[in-house]
Write a protein that holds these residues in place. Structure first.
Motif, PDB file in Angstrom:
ATOM      1  N   SER A 289       0.537  -1.374  -0.037  1.00  0.00           N
ATOM      2  CA  SER A 289      -0.130   0.089  -0.035  1.00  0.00           C
ATOM      3  C   SER A 289       0.836   1.235  -0.088  1.00  0.00           C
ATOM      4  O   SER A 289       0.387   2.225  -1.001  1.00  0.00           O
ATOM      5  CB  SER A 289      -0.707   0.012   0.852  1.00  0.00           C
TER       6      SER A 289
ATOM      7  N   VAL B  45       2.251   1.583  -3.239  1.00  0.00           N
ATOM      8  CA  VAL B  45       1.897   2.142  -4.378  1.00  0.00           C
ATOM      9  C   VAL B  45       1.545   3.876  -4.136  1.00  0.00           C
ATOM     10  O   VAL B  45       1.305   4.497  -5.291  1.00  0.00           O
ATOM     11  CB  VAL B  45       0.553   0.939  -4.886  1.00  0.00           C
ATOM     12  N   ASP B  46       1.154   3.969  -2.336  1.00  0.00           N
ATOM     13  CA  ASP B  46       0.757   5.643  -2.338  1.00  0.00           C
ATOM     14  C   ASP B  46       1.769   6.081  -2.932  1.00  0.00           C
ATOM     15  O   ASP B  46       1.752   7.345  -3.639  1.00  0.00           O
ATOM     16  CB  ASP B  46       0.077   5.489  -0.829  1.00  0.00           C
TER      17      ASP B  46
ATOM     18  N   GLY C 224       3.785   5.888  -5.482  1.00  0.00           N
ATOM     19  CA  GLY C 224       3.712   5.797  -6.502  1.00  0.00           C
ATOM     20  C   GLY C 224       4.942   4.410  -7.623  1.00  0.00           C
ATOM     21  O   GLY C 224       5.124   4.433  -9.090  1.00  0.00           O
TER      22      GLY C 224
ATOM     23  N   ASP D 238       5.492   1.798  -9.749  1.00  0.00           N
ATOM     24  CA  ASP D 238       5.088   1.562 -10.799  1.00  0.00           C
ATOM     25  C   ASP D 238       4.777  -0.272 -11.695  1.00  0.00           C
ATOM     26  O   ASP D 238       3.641  -0.445 -12.056  1.00  0.00           O
ATOM     27  CB  ASP D 238       6.130   1.692 -11.878  1.00  0.00           C
TER      28      ASP D 238
ATOM     29  N   VAL E  47      -3.472  -2.671  -4.277  1.00  0.00           N
ATOM     30  CA  VAL E  47      -2.990  -1.986  -5.950  1.00  0.00           C
ATOM     31  C   VAL E  47      -3.751  -0.960  -6.627  1.00  0.00           C
ATOM     32  O   VAL E  47      -3.837  -0.399  -7.110  1.00  0.00           O
ATOM     33  CB  VAL E  47      -1.902  -2.977  -6.522  1.00  0.00           C
TER      34      VAL E  47
ATOM     35  N   GLY F   3      -5.743  -1.851  -9.698  1.00  0.00           N
ATOM     36  CA  GLY F   3      -4.815  -0.586 -10.676  1.00  0.00           C
ATOM     37  C   GLY F   3      -4.180   0.607 -10.867  1.00  0.00           C
ATOM     38  O   GLY F   3      -4.111   1.264 -11.933  1.00  0.00           O
ATOM     39  N   ARG F   4      -3.611   0.972  -9.755  1.00  0.00           N
ATOM     40  CA  ARG F   4      -2.690   2.235  -9.907  1.00  0.00           C
ATOM     41  C   ARG F   4      -1.354   2.228 -10.325  1.00  0.00           C
ATOM     42  O   ARG F   4      -0.596   2.436 -10.301  1.00  0.00           O
ATOM     43  CB  ARG F   4      -2.615   2.824  -8.683  1.00  0.00           C
ATOM     44  N   ALA F   5      -1.081   0.564 -10.509  1.00  0.00           N
ATOM     45  CA  ALA F   5       0.637   0.061 -10.621  1.00  0.00           C
ATOM     46  C   ALA F   5       0.094  -0.851 -11.546  1.00  0.00           C
ATOM     47  O   ALA F   5      -1.174  -1.757 -10.970  1.00  0.00           O
ATOM     48  CB  ALA F   5       1.082  -0.242  -9.837  1.00  0.00           C
TER      49      ALA F   5
END
Length: 218
Positions: free
Chosen positions: A23, A26-27, A29, A31, A56, A58-60
């Motif tokens: 978490s 991903v927060d 950034g 990839d 995640v 969908g943020r990476a």
């Protein structure tokens, strides 16, 4: 999609801690997140895959190490899993590509000229990137091949037809030299998983990666 910064999970951590580190990564950034679990049951790995896909969100890119069957099962359960990272003894990349489809990300571990030649012989579109290492000795993979160092990595990357992601014992100060040596990105394990403050470390990694030339594929 950028391959600049990968976080590979460490199965020596309790899963609750792994979830928190993912978490934070991903927060900040990161990839790509790769779930790597070498032991345990398929049922447990599936549950972890589904749980981390929610983190995640969908943020990476989210990939699973080795297990194409787990990727397929997690997708069947409604989870977003973008692909798989395969080792030399895993399912052949061509089979993984057929099973997962053209839109999946398929990475392959390569650390010798023979591996690069094999990767180059696959049909176009089989692989998206190569994981090349180890750069330095690391406790997360005690059976690793001899360390390449930055120069050894650079020689392999220069000979590769695919983007190369450096992995193995990498520190923040290694990011710029590895990018200068031809790395499309770097992958870290202990640097984040063992950090006292994973969020702060992830932000520092992101800043270091952003200070280099972007490595973008597809």
């Amino acid at each position: 999609m950028s391959l600049q910064l990968h976080f590979v999970t460490d199965d020596r951590l309790p899963f609750d801690r792994t979830r928190d580190v993912v978490s934070a990564a991903v927060d900040a950034g990161v990839d790509v997140v790769q779930l790597r679990v070498k032991g345990g049951t398929a049922r447990d790995l599936l549950a972890q895959t589904v749980a981390l896909s929610d983190v995640v969100a969908g943020r990476a890119l989210f990939v699973v190490d080795d297990r194409v069957d787990i990727v397929l099962a997690a997708r069947d359960a409604g989870a977003r899993v973008d692909g798989v990272h395969l080792g030399q003894s895993d399912l052949p990349p061509q089979a993984a590509r057929r099973l997962l489809g053209d839109d999946a990300y398929v990475g392959w571990t390569a650390n010798t000229p023979a591996h690069l030649a094999a990767a180059a012989a696959f049909p176009a579109g089989t692989l998206d990137y190569l994981g090349v290492g180890v750069i330095r000795p690391t406790s997360t993979k005690p059976d690793h091949p001899p360390a390449l160092g930055v120069d050894g990595f650079g020689r392999l990357a220069a000979a590769a037809a695919l983007p190369c992601v450096a992995i193995g014992g990498i520190g923040i100060d290694d990011i710029a030299p590895l990018r200068d040596a031809g790395a499309a990105g770097v992958a870290v394990v202990s640097l984040l998983s063992a950090a006292e403050d994973p969020a702060a470390t992830a932000r520092e990694l992101r800043r270091a990666a952003d200070a280099t030339t972007a490595g973008v594929v597809r």
